[in-house]
Every structure is written in structure tokens, then in C-alpha cells.
Scaffold this active site. Structure first.
Site, PDB file in Angstrom:
ATOM      1  N   ASP A   1       5.429  -3.044  11.426  1.00 45.23           N
ATOM      2  CA  ASP A   1       3.971  -2.851  11.565  1.00 45.23           C
ATOM      3  C   ASP A   1       3.522  -2.896  13.028  1.00 45.23           C
ATOM      4  OD1 ASP A   1       4.591  -5.526  11.750  1.00 45.23           O
ATOM      5  OD2 ASP A   1       2.837  -6.246  10.675  1.00 45.23           O
TER       6      ASP A   1
ATOM      7  N   ARG B   1       0.831  -1.213   0.000  1.00 45.49           N
ATOM      8  CA  ARG B   1       0.000   0.000   0.000  1.00 45.49           C
ATOM      9  C   ARG B   1       0.855   1.247   0.000  1.00 45.49           C
ATOM     10  NH1 ARG B   1      -3.938   0.877   4.648  1.00 45.49           N
ATOM     11  NH2 ARG B   1      -2.104   0.269   5.821  1.00 45.49           N
TER      12      ARG B   1
ATOM     13  N   SER C   1       7.454  -4.932   7.356  1.00 50.35           N
ATOM     14  CA  SER C   1       7.085  -5.858   8.438  1.00 50.35           C
ATOM     15  C   SER C   1       7.887  -7.156   8.409  1.00 50.35           C
ATOM     16  CB  SER C   1       5.595  -6.167   8.362  1.00 50.35           C
ATOM     17  OG  SER C   1       4.887  -4.964   8.293  1.00 50.35           O
TER      18      SER C   1
END
Length: 900
Positions: free
Chosen positions: A640, A522, A586
Site C-alpha cells: 500500500d 476491497r 499490505s
């Protein structure tokens, strides 16, 4: 004349549909906890939860009490792939003094007959399980117990009503045990109707309804547990013995009962009771015919008005007479012969009229029986939520077997009333007693299966002691990761993130965030406003990462990322601005500062080459340079988990822990600088990314790893690594379940022992299916649908087992996760040096958010293992996007303070 006389006995289809609706309403009433006490149709739970599946085997005894004769049987069931069974039986009379004597005499008689049978078959020295068919209304609370509600069918034994008939039989058998050396174990008590369903169910696995039309009448069927208020639990199905003979005892059928029905009832042993049975069963139809003929003769319509003794004698006309008179192929000869025997000397017109009376009486019986059966079939169809139902009705009873027209009439009317049900009627060949043996055989099979399933799932049940041990080991590993001399060899890496503060509300500006951590990537634009109108606005776009890029070269991966950023900047019209950027990455990184992150190793299916040991921020900068279209200020590389903590920290300043429970599993928390030996300085705090997924890679939790965990690990991309994560995270739980299902199938406990092609495929059992299957709102039917989507053709029993396996795996995951989190929470409390502490944990991840029980079990475990900590769990909204922007904003704010 006869037609006009018997007009009220003829029932149109509209009337039958009305009877069907009335019976359906009575069924609902009987199933409800509050309405059952006043219901006439008692809907008694039989505690028979499973039909035969063909894998039953062994030797079983059965005794059958309830008809005009008593019967003892030996049933041998063979698991030879042909579903064959062998049956030997012996009939014994039921003398009047026994069926109208005392309870002790009755059960002694039963035990004597059984003993005689066992001696004749040379079975005395064997220990055999016994099934007891007892064809009277009983209230059961388990399979091997039945309290008699009321005698029916001419039985009037004293001192038995309201007592458990199984314990009475056991007592009688116990008396014989010592003196005659017999050892019999009463495993199940069933009603003859249930026995009939089970007998037919052995030959046809579609059979889920049992019907008796003989001396008495009754029906049973498999009902969904969720509809049976009288029994705890809502998993699976249970056979319900409707005891429909009492339908109408509250006046519900008064408009259909004729003067003859009323007269017959008044002269019976139990006036006002079993009114539906009295309109249907063979015990009463002959008497009904007698009463009609008597009245017609008195009115001069028959036998020249001469009333013979036979017409005045109760019970003189029996069902066998009615059946014989309806043999139309014989013309009138049977009718004439029977009437002559009864001294009625009929004319031909008399014979025609009498035959017509018999036809109308037995036709009404078939009509009423069909209407109630159609109500059951409709309920089954609606329970299954199908447009067409395919099912089999197992039938027994003298009226159905011996009456020449009855079966044909019944089938025809049922098909007319329920055109959307394809019904096969299967005649029970060996009676209801074999059914008692089948119930016993099924109970035997289920008990053995239960043992095997419990053994498979036992290693997933973690005691409080074991969980404490896990918490203490996690605590030790956290300490190793923080200490300079042990950090290099520690499995829990305790990586410093260089995030040294949480939001204070003064952050503002425009920030870009990138989020890479799964199969999607994203790009976000985040606008943060401070002051009174404090808010966070986000705009984002999602891009897929193809497998060939996840597992290609590092250069290809970062070029793909930059291509996605370029598309987004173009889309938002901000290509010229040099915005500060936070990069959520992450994967385990070793950071030397907030904008430097060296990849320790890929997880979650990524395998891009030339990345491990490299600085991911440099790789991103180089890819931006290669493209040469825009420039960005990369301020922070973020995990994350840290983003999750920051997002919740923006709402709640007490949030100092971040937890991810989704595809992966990880935790971060604010640690005192003085405890972080691998970073200079002792003042303040820094967020530590624990990377706890590697906990246990040194073998410290091998004692709780099962063979299934080992299989999942060996088949993964990073065998031997991230062992704790593989027991707690969404990416692997479905795979653990699949391995267990394969094992259970190999043991013949699931899917009829057939391992389908789809079950052999790795990764087919996604974790989202666990969440769906374990949902409390989901009926087993929907569980079966999910399994069908996966190519697994499951029975109701299979679905229960699959649900149980999913529950065991996800509960263990939540408990292990809770034990790890309790170690962190306790460490925070000790850092603060307080007796009692309040703290908030920011949480994200699909497993925590979407699984119906994971969050509850996790929270309960933390509470149990860290009782001095009051932990609030706060759901994070977009930790990896909003969180990355907030970290960037906090870093900018702290940087500006530093510069000032």
C-alpha cells in the site's frame, strides 16, 4: 397604604426574569477581553481550577480578613475515606484604627494575631501552608497573588489599593520569622465567596457555586476556561469571582432603584458604587428601612407623625432589628419591643405597618439575589449542554443564617425562575476560612499530582538530540537492509518491489485492483485515460473479513478473497474479461519480481496459517483455479505504501517517497539501483519498501522505549516484532494510552483511583478516540462524553489529564515518524549529490489524515532534522486501490516497451 407607598419595591416574576437577562449580559461582558474594562460585574478569575475530590490530606493554616472580626484557623484534613476534617480557630477583633489606618499596620496586626494563634496551638516550629481569605475585590494573575481593586464594607486602609496583598502579608510574616521562629508559606489567596464554595465542595462534590449574603454580597461559580478571555488556555474550568455587588453601577438598574435607594447611596462611604449590594446586603437593609419609616412618619402615616431621634440617626436601625421584627411566630411583640427601645412608642397599626415594611425590603433583597443566582445557574446549565442541571450552591453570610424567612424565600424564587435546575442549598458550617485551607489543600494535592503525572509522561518527551539519534540509527539500519552481507540480519528489510518507474501520463486501459491490508477487503475496477482528457475513474466494493478467517487457514483466507472478487465481477457485469490485476497486499513481502511476493510475516492482527514463506500471488492464482469461474492476469503484487507513492506520482512527478501513517506505519522510496546490492543491475531506480516497522527489533531504540511500550508489545500477537510500528502507528497508540491511564489510576491520579471493568479491556481505547479527544474544537464536556461511552466516569480534571496523555503519546509518535522520514529524505538528497533538494512525499493513513496534530508535528520534525530538504507533503487519494491499478498500468507500459 404601606403597599401603595412601597409599590416600587415589589418585583414581579417578569421583572425578575428581566433582571436575570441583564445580569447574564453583564457576565458575558465581564468575561470578554475587550468588554471587561467597561464591565461593572468584573468576573475576576480566582485561579482556583479544581474542587476538592476527597483525596486531600494534611495540616493547613488559614486567616480570614473581611468581616467584622478577624479569624485564624488550623484545619486538619484526613484522607480516611470519610472526608473528615478537624478545625480549630480563634477570633480577633478588627479595631477601627486598624481598618482605617495604614497598610503596614493592618498586615502587622494580621501577622501578630496569627503568631498568637500558632503559639496558643503549639504550632510555632511546624512549616505549614497557609490559605488567605481576603474578602475584597482583587485582580489575580495566579493563585498566590491578588491586587486589591477597591475596599468595600467600611474598610478604608491607606496605601493598599493597587498593590499585591499576598506579598504585603508575606513581608509582615517575614519580619516575625527570625524573631519568633515561625515558618509559614502563603500558598493561596481566596475571596470569602470562593472559600464558601470550597468548604461546601468538600462535603458535596456537586457544589460549584458559592454565595455570600451577609454584610456584603457576592457569588462565584466554576466557569469553562474557554469562555474566560482574561486567562490563557482553554482547558478545564476556573472559579470566577463575579463581584456582583457592583451590578448596576453603570445605570443598568436605575429603573428599579427607588428614591430611598438613592438617598441611602448618597449617604454611604462610596456613593455610586456597589449599587446592587446596597439593595441586597444586610449592611444596608436596616438603613433602608429607617429611611422609609422616616418618610412615612413625616407624612403622618406612622407614630402619629412624631419623628424621634432614632429615626433621624443614621445606622440606628440595624439588620438584627429587621430580622427580629420579621419573626412572625412572635406576633407583634418583638416589633413593639424594638420600636419602644428606639423611643418610637408604636400603636398596633404602627407595628403591623413596620413589620410589613421590613418584609417588603427583605423580600426585595431575596428577589434580586435569586434573579442574579438564576442567571449563574442558567449559564452553568448551558455550559454543560444539559436539559436539567443538578448542582449545589454553598451559602454563607449573616443575612441568610439569621433572618427567619430569607432562606425559604430565596429557594422558592430561584426554583420558580429556573425550573430546569435541581438546586441544593448547602449552608457552610465552618465559614469561608476553612475554604481557604481547602483551596490550599487542593493546590497542594494538584502540585503533588502534577509532579507524578509529569514523571509518568517525561519518557514521552523527546529532545531534539534524541530525535537526531533516532534519525541516525534509522539511516544505519537502511544501509544494512540494502547491503548483501547484512540484509539477512537487518531489522529494516528494505524489500525490492520491482516497481521501476512512476507514471508518465501515457497509461490507459481497464484494470482490476485488490486491496487487502486491514479488517476490510476491497475490489476495484479502475479505468485510466491518457492524453488531453487524462482521468482515472474507479468503481469499488468493500467486503468484511471476519476474525475467524483472519486467523484461520491460508486456504480459507484466499477462498474468501476469490469469493469477494466473483461477487464484484458479477456486480459489474465483467466476469468474462481477462483483465490485468494489481494486488495490494499490505504485509511484508520479499519479491523476486513484480508479480512474485513471498510473505515474510503477518502483521496487524492477521494470523492465517500456511502463508508465511509462501508466494501470495501463487496462492491467489490457486484459489482462482479452485473456483474455476473466471481468470485474471495478475501483473503486480503491491504494498500500500508503494501504491500511495504512485497515486501522488500521477499528479506530481516529483513524488518519490510514499508514507503510510494509519493502522500500520511504513515508508517506500525510489532508490538508485546501484545501491541495491540484492538485485542485479546498476541502471535506473527501483522502489524500495523499507518495512520500517521492524526498526528497533534488534534493541537499537530500547533507550526510548517506555514500560508502557513494553507492556503493549508483550500483550500483542507478535511480541518482540515491529517495535517502531508499535510506537508510531494507529493500531497501538490507543493501547499505549490505556496502559498509562491504568497506571495513573493505580496511583490515585485518575477516576478516583477506581479501575473500571472497561479500562481493563485490551483494545477498548481505539485511536479514533485519540483524534477526537485531542481535537482543539472539542470542549472538555465532549471529552467526558467520549470517556463515558468507554464506561469511564470522569471529572473535568480527569478529562484534562486524559487529553494530556493522548497528546504526549501522539506527539511522540509523530516525532518518531518524522525522525525516520528525515533519514530517508537525507538519503535521497545524498543520492542526488545536491546541497539542497525539493521532493514530494505522498501520504496516506487515518492517523495522518484525521488526527488534529499528527501531520503538523511530523512535518515540523522533518523540517528540523532535514533542513536542507524542502519537503512537500501530498495527501494520497486511495493509494491502495488507484495506486495498485497505476502500478499495473506502468508495469504493462514498461513491459510493452521491453517487448518492442
Amino acid at each position: 397604604q404601606v403597599d401603595r407607598y412601597l409599590y416600587h419595591l415589589r418585583l414581579s416574576d417578569d421583572v425578575l426574569l428581566d433582571v436575570m437577562a441583564r445580569f447574564r449580559a453583564e457576565m458575558v461582558k465581564g468575561l470578554g477581553r475587550d468588554t471587561n474594562p467597561t464591565a461593572t460585574v468584573k468576573m475576576l478569575p480566582s485561579f482556583v481550577r479544581s474542587l476538592p475530590d476527597g483525596s486531600e490530606k494534611g495540616d493547613f493554616l488559614a486567616v480570614d480578613l473581611g468581616g467584622s472580626q478577624f479569624r485564624a484557623l488550623e484545619v486538619k484534613v484526613f484522607n480516611d475515606g470519610k472526608q473528615s476534617s478537624q478545625l480549630e480557630s480563634k477570633f480577633y477583633p478588627t479595631p477601627k484604627e486598624v481598618i482605617q489606618g495604614s497598610g503596614a499596620e493592618l498586615f502587622d496586626y494580621v501577622a501578630d494575631c496569627l503568631l498568637d494563634f500558632m503559639e496558643s496551638k503549639n504550632l510555632k516550629h511546624k512549616k505549614l501552608p497557609l490559605g488567605f481569605t481576603f474578602s475584597f475585590p482583587c485582580k489575580q494573575t495566579k493563585l498566590e497573588e491578588g491586587v486589591l481593586l477597591a475596599w468595600t464594607k467600611h474598610f478604608k486602609v491607606r496605601g493598599v489599593q493597587s498593590t499585591d496583598v499576598v506579598s504585603s502579608l508575606r513581608k509582615a510574616l517575614q519580619k516575625h520569622k527570625a524573631s519568633f521562629d515561625i515558618d509559614v508559606d502563603v500558598l493561596a489567596m481566596v475571596n470569602d465567596t470562593v472559600g464558601t464554595m470550597m468548604t461546601c465542595g468538600y462535603d458535596d462534590q456537586h457544589c460549584e457555586v458559592g454565595l455570600i449574603i451577609g454584610t456584603g454580597t457576592n457569588a462565584c461559580y466554576m466557569e469553562e476556561m474557554r469562555h474566560i478571555d482574561l486567562v490563557e488556555g482553554d482547558e478545564g474550568r476556573m472559579c470566577i469571582n463575579t463581584e456582583w455587588g457592583a451590578f448596576g453601577d453603570d445605570g443598568a438598574l436605575d429603573d428599579l432603584r427607588t428614591e430611598f435607594d438613592r438617598e441611602l447611596d448618597l449617604g454611604s462611604l462610596n456613593p455610586g458604587k456597589q449599587l446592587f449590594e446596597k439593595m441586597i446586603s444586610s449592611l444596608y437593609l436596616g438603613e433602608l428601612v429607617r429611611l422609609i419609616l422616616l418618610k412615612m412618619t413625616k407624612e403622618g402615616l406612622l407614630f402619629k407623625g412624631k419623628v424621634s431621634t432614632a429615626l433621624l440617626t443614621k445606622g440606628k436601625i440595624e439588620m438584627k432589628h429587621v430580622s427580629a421584627m420579621e419573626k412572625y411566630k412572635e406576633g407583634l411583640s418583638n416589633t413593639k419591643e424594638i420600636l419602644t427601645e428606639l423611643n418610637l412608642f408604636p400603636s398596633e397599626e404602627d407595628c403591623i405597618a413596620v413589620q410589613h415594611v421590613c418584609t417588603i425590603v427583605s423580600f426585595r433583597s431575596a428577589n434580586l439575589c435569586a434573579a442574579a443566582l438564576a442567571a449563574i445557574l442558567t449559564r452553568l446549565r448551558e455550559n454543560k449542554k444539559v436539559l436539567r442541571l443538578r448542582t449545589t450552591v454553598g451559602i454563607d453570610g449573616g443575612l441568610y443564617k439569621t433572618h427567619p424567612q430569607y432562606p425559604k424565600r430565596l429557594h422558592k424564587i430561584v426554583r420558580r425562575l429556573v425550573p430546569n435546575c435541581d438546586v441544593r442549598f448547602l449552608l457552610s458550617q465552618s465559614g469561608s476560612a476553612k475554604g481557604a485551607a481547602m483551596v490550599t489543600a487542593v493546590a497542594y494535592r494538584l502540585a503533588a499530582q502534577r509532579k507524578q503525572i509529569d514523571a509518568v509522561l517525561a519518557p514521552f518527551l523527546l529532545s531534539l538530540e534524541t530525535l537526531r539519534e533516532v534519525k541516525n540509527k534509522m539511516r544505519s539500519e537502511l544501509e544494512y537492509g540494502l547491503k548483501r552481507e547484512t540484509q539477512a540480519s537487518a531489522t529494516v528489510k528494505m524489500l525490492p518491489t520491482y516497481v521501476c518507474g512512476t507514471p508518465d501520463g501515457t497509461e490507459s486501459g481497464k484494470f482490476l485492483a485488490l486491496d487487502l491490508g486491514g479488517t476490510n477487503f476491497r475490489v476495484l475496477l479502475v479505468k485510466i485515460r491518457s492524453g488531453r482528457r487524462r482521468s482515472v475513474q474507479m468503481y469499488n466494493k468493500i467486503f468484511a473479513i471476519p476474525l475467524e478467517i483472519m486467523q484461520g487457514t491460508g486456504e480459507e483466507l484466499f477462498d474468501h478473497i476469490v469469493q469477494c472478487i466473483a461477487d464484484f465481477l458479477e456486480y459489474m457485469g465483467i466476469k468474462g474479461a481477462r483483465l490485468p490485476l494489481g494486488f495490494t497486499f499490505s504485509f511484508p513481502c520479499r519479491q523476486a519480481s513484480i508479480d512474485k511476493g513471498t510473505l515474510v510475516g503477518w502483521t496487524k492482527g492477521f494470523k492465517a496459517t500456511d502463508c508465511e514463506g509462501e508466494d501470495v500471488v501463487d496462492m491467489l492464482r490457486e484459489a482462482i483455479r479452485r473456483r474455476n469461474e473466471f481468470d485474471l492476469d495478475i501483473v503486480a503484487v503491491v504494498n500500500d505504501t508503494v501504491g500511495t507513492m504512485m497515486t501522488c506520482g500521477y499528479e506530481d512527478p516529483n513524488c518519490e517517497i510514499g508514507l503510510i501513517a494509519g493502522t500500520g506505519s511504513n515508508v517506500c522510496y525510489m532508490e538508485d539501483m546501484k545501491n541495491i546490492e540484492i538485485v542485479e543491475g546498476n541502471e535506473g531506480k527501483m522502489c524500495i519498501n523499507t518495512e520500517w516497522g521492524g526498526f528497533g527489533d534488534n534493541g537499537c531504540i530500547d533507550n526510548i522505549r517506555t514500560k508502557y511500550d513494553k507492556e503493549v508489545d508483550e500483550g500483542s500477537l507478535n511480541a518482540g516484532k515491529q517495535r517502531y510500528e508499535k510506537m508510531t502507528s494507529g493500531m497501538y497508540l490507543g493501547e499505549i494510552v490505556r496502559q498509562i491511564l491504568i497506571d495513573l489510576t493505580k496511583q490515585g491520579l485518575l477516576f478516583r483511583g477506581q479501575i473500571s471493568e472497561s479500562l481493563r479491556k485490551r483494545g477498548i481505547f481505539e485511536t479514533k478516540f485519540l483524534s477526537q479527544i485531542e481535537s482543539d474544537r472539542l470542549a472538555l464536556l465532549q471529552v467526558r462524553r467520549i470517556l463515558q461511552q468507554l464506561g469511564l466516569d470522569s471529572t473535568c480534571e480527569d478529562s484534562i489529564i486524559v487529553k494530556e496523555v493522548c497528546g504526549a503519546v501522539s506527539k511522540r509518535a509523530a516525532q518518531l515518524c518524522g525522525a525516520g522520514l528525515a533519514a530517508i529524505v537525507e538519503k535521497k538528497r545524498e543520492n542526488r549529490g545536491v546541497e539542497h533538494m525539493q521532493i514530494t512525499v505522498g501520504v496516506d493513513g487515518t492517523l495522518y489524515k484525521l488526527h488534529p496534530h499528527f501531520s503538523r508535528v511530523l512535518q515540523e520534525t522533518v523540517k528540523e532534522l532535514a533542513p536542507q530538504c524542502d519537503v512537500t507533503f501530498m495527501l494520497s487519494e486511495d493509494g491502495s486501490g488507484k495506486g495498485a491499478a497505476l502500478i499495473t498500468a506502468v508495469a504493462k507500459r514498461l513491459h510493452n516497451i521491453g517487448q518492442k
